[in-house]
Design a protein around this motif. Structure first.
Motif, mmCIF file in Angstrom:
data_model
loop_
_atom_site.group_PDB
_atom_site.id
_atom_site.type_symbol
_atom_site.label_atom_id
_atom_site.label_comp_id
_atom_site.label_asym_id
_atom_site.label_seq_id
_atom_site.Cartn_x
_atom_site.Cartn_y
_atom_site.Cartn_z
ATOM 1 N N GLY A 219 -10.911 -20.118 6.071
ATOM 2 C CA GLY A 219 -11.230 -18.779 5.600
ATOM 3 C C GLY A 219 -10.478 -17.660 6.281
ATOM 4 N N ILE A 220 -9.697 -17.980 7.305
ATOM 5 C CA ILE A 220 -8.989 -16.912 8.012
ATOM 6 C C ILE A 220 -7.892 -16.292 7.150
ATOM 7 C CG2 ILE A 220 -7.188 -18.309 9.144
ATOM 8 C CD1 ILE A 220 -7.843 -16.580 11.710
ATOM 9 N N GLN A 221 -7.453 -17.035 6.133
ATOM 10 C CA GLN A 221 -6.377 -16.542 5.266
ATOM 11 C C GLN A 221 -6.749 -15.266 4.522
ATOM 12 O OE1 GLN A 221 -7.630 -19.650 5.330
ATOM 13 N NE2 GLN A 221 -6.115 -21.201 4.751
ATOM 14 N N LYS A 222 -8.018 -15.025 4.323
ATOM 15 C CA LYS A 222 -8.434 -13.859 3.538
ATOM 16 C C LYS A 222 -8.333 -12.548 4.319
ATOM 17 C CE LYS A 222 -13.412 -14.075 4.563
ATOM 18 N NZ LYS A 222 -14.771 -14.259 3.999
ATOM 19 N N PHE A 223 -8.086 -12.635 5.625
ATOM 20 C CA PHE A 223 -8.004 -11.445 6.457
ATOM 21 C C PHE A 223 -6.561 -10.980 6.606
ATOM 22 C CE2 PHE A 223 -11.913 -13.544 7.843
ATOM 23 C CZ PHE A 223 -12.823 -12.488 7.764
ATOM 24 N N GLY A 224 -6.346 -9.681 6.488
ATOM 25 C CA GLY A 224 -5.008 -9.123 6.604
ATOM 26 C C GLY A 224 -4.440 -9.271 8.005
ATOM 27 N N VAL A 225 -3.124 -9.312 8.074
ATOM 28 C CA VAL A 225 -2.436 -9.481 9.355
ATOM 29 C C VAL A 225 -2.258 -8.152 10.082
ATOM 30 C CG1 VAL A 225 -0.236 -10.191 10.402
ATOM 31 C CG2 VAL A 225 -1.247 -11.571 8.588
ATOM 32 N N LEU A 226 -2.196 -7.047 9.343
ATOM 33 C CA LEU A 226 -1.885 -5.759 9.957
ATOM 34 C C LEU A 226 -3.056 -4.784 9.980
ATOM 35 C CD1 LEU A 226 1.710 -5.119 8.520
ATOM 36 C CD2 LEU A 226 1.063 -6.131 10.716
ATOM 37 N N SER A 227 -4.260 -5.249 9.696
ATOM 38 C CA SER A 227 -5.431 -4.366 9.703
ATOM 39 C C SER A 227 -6.482 -4.886 10.672
ATOM 40 C CB SER A 227 -6.043 -4.272 8.306
ATOM 41 O OG SER A 227 -7.265 -3.570 8.345
ATOM 42 N N SER A 228 -6.953 -3.995 11.542
ATOM 43 C CA SER A 228 -7.974 -4.379 12.520
ATOM 44 C C SER A 228 -9.388 -4.040 12.035
ATOM 45 C CB SER A 228 -7.713 -3.677 13.856
ATOM 46 O OG SER A 228 -7.700 -2.266 13.679
ATOM 47 N N ALA A 229 -9.520 -3.718 10.757
ATOM 48 C CA ALA A 229 -10.816 -3.310 10.208
ATOM 49 C C ALA A 229 -11.856 -4.437 10.260
ATOM 50 C CB ALA A 229 -10.649 -2.827 8.774
ATOM 51 N N ASN A 230 -11.378 -5.684 10.281
ATOM 52 C CA ASN A 230 -12.293 -6.832 10.254
ATOM 53 C C ASN A 230 -12.374 -7.537 11.609
ATOM 54 O OD1 ASN A 230 -12.961 -6.801 7.327
ATOM 55 N ND2 ASN A 230 -10.771 -7.189 7.109
ATOM 56 N N ALA A 231 -12.195 -6.770 12.674
ATOM 57 C CA ALA A 231 -12.165 -7.359 14.016
ATOM 58 C C ALA A 231 -13.410 -8.179 14.330
ATOM 59 C CB ALA A 231 -11.978 -6.255 15.057
ATOM 60 N N GLN A 232 -14.583 -7.626 14.055
ATOM 61 C CA GLN A 232 -15.828 -8.332 14.371
ATOM 62 C C GLN A 232 -15.970 -9.604 13.549
ATOM 63 O OE1 GLN A 232 -18.351 -7.254 16.853
ATOM 64 N NE2 GLN A 232 -18.609 -9.464 16.545
ATOM 65 N N ALA A 233 -15.631 -9.525 12.264
ATOM 66 C CA ALA A 233 -15.722 -10.700 11.396
ATOM 67 C C ALA A 233 -14.772 -11.793 11.857
ATOM 68 C CB ALA A 233 -15.419 -10.310 9.945
ATOM 69 N N LEU A 234 -13.602 -11.421 12.320
ATOM 70 C CA LEU A 234 -12.631 -12.392 12.813
ATOM 71 C C LEU A 234 -13.114 -13.037 14.108
ATOM 72 C CD1 LEU A 234 -9.421 -10.376 11.983
ATOM 73 C CD2 LEU A 234 -9.791 -12.762 11.309
ATOM 74 N N PHE A 235 -13.657 -12.233 15.001
ATOM 75 C CA PHE A 235 -14.214 -12.770 16.250
ATOM 76 C C PHE A 235 -15.322 -13.763 15.924
ATOM 77 C CE2 PHE A 235 -17.120 -12.948 19.777
ATOM 78 C CZ PHE A 235 -16.328 -12.872 20.915
#
Length: 249
Positions: A219-235
């Motif tokens: 599921g990590i593919q759905k997150f953008g590479v240049l945007s930190s807006a989803n920092a908590q979700a990625l963590f």
């Protein structure tokens, strides 16, 4: 010197927040690195971890900064942006000025434009070397170190298991940039990033085969590479995915 466990942290821009969650989960399983190797986002995260900070502490430091805090737009002679802001942040937050001064060893992977070869740095000015490792071609300007210019280590080795394999008994690799289908390629920056991602996928084959454990979050593919807006979700993704793994090394 032979290390018991090395952790290779792959490049992937803002997806690097997932590294922090994964490292936290690994620590809770009793798996803590004796040495790190990192490329791009992995080099940034690795520098903080090797300085002695815990994953949650690194998250708080990085999360409060926007992408624009690390970059600066300029006349695109050799790249659309520079990473002057990143270097300043690293120099502010990390006491060690050189790689060899960190609490734990860190090997940083970068690509030498002049020789056309991969470079694994173990010594030298931390902020410059990490910025060089993070300079995605075309998007960011190269970084000059000594007589040569360097770009993102992902050109040659995005998940630098090779830097650890001969000096560690066991190696864990974390890949945060698996190649996904992308129909949203609209401009030159999109084309540059997409081209880079495709080259990264090709050079990750060795790391997949040679690591004792290769972690790649679903599921990590759905997150953008240049945007930190989803920092908590990625963590959270990095933590929950790694926590659920049944690991035997």
């Amino acid at each position: 010197m032979k290390y018991k466990l090395g952790i290779a942290l792959g490049g992937g821009g803002a997806r690097g927040f997932a590294h922090l969650g994964a490292i936290k989960a690994l620590a809770e399983k009793g798996l803590e690195a004796d040495i790190y190797a990192g490329t791009s986002a992995g080099a940034i995260v690795g520098s903080f971890l090797a300085s002695g900070l815990a994953p949650d502490e690194v998250f708080e430091l990085m999360h409060k900064n926007k992408f624009s805090d690390y970059t600066k737009l300029h006349l695109p002679i050799d790249g659309f942006m520079s990473l002057e802001g990143m270097q300043a942040k690293l120099e502010t937050y990390i006491k060690a000025k050189n790689l060899e001064d960190l609490n734990k060893p860190l090997i940083v992977c970068a690509s030498n434009i002049n020789t056309g070869k991969v470079a694994y740095f173990e010594k030298g000015k931390l902020s410059s070397i990490v910025a060089a490792s993070s300079s995605i071609p075309v998007l960011f300007s190269p970084i000059k170190i000594g007589k040569h210019q360097y770009l993102d280590g992902g050109v040659f080795d995005n998940v630098p298991v090779a830097a650890l394999r001969n000096v560690c008994d066991k190696v864990i690799a974390i890949n945060i940039m698996p190649l996904e289908t992308n129909s949203n390629v609209k401009n030159l920056m999109d084309v540059a990033l997409r081209t880079f991602q495709m080259s990264v996928e090709a050079n990750t084959i060795y790391s997949r085969k040679s690591a004792d454990l290769f972690i790649e979050m679903e599921g990590i593919q759905k997150f953008g590479v240049l945007s930190s807006a989803n920092a908590q979700a990625l963590f959270d993704l990095g933590y929950s995915y790694t926590k659920a793994l049944d690991i035997e090394l």
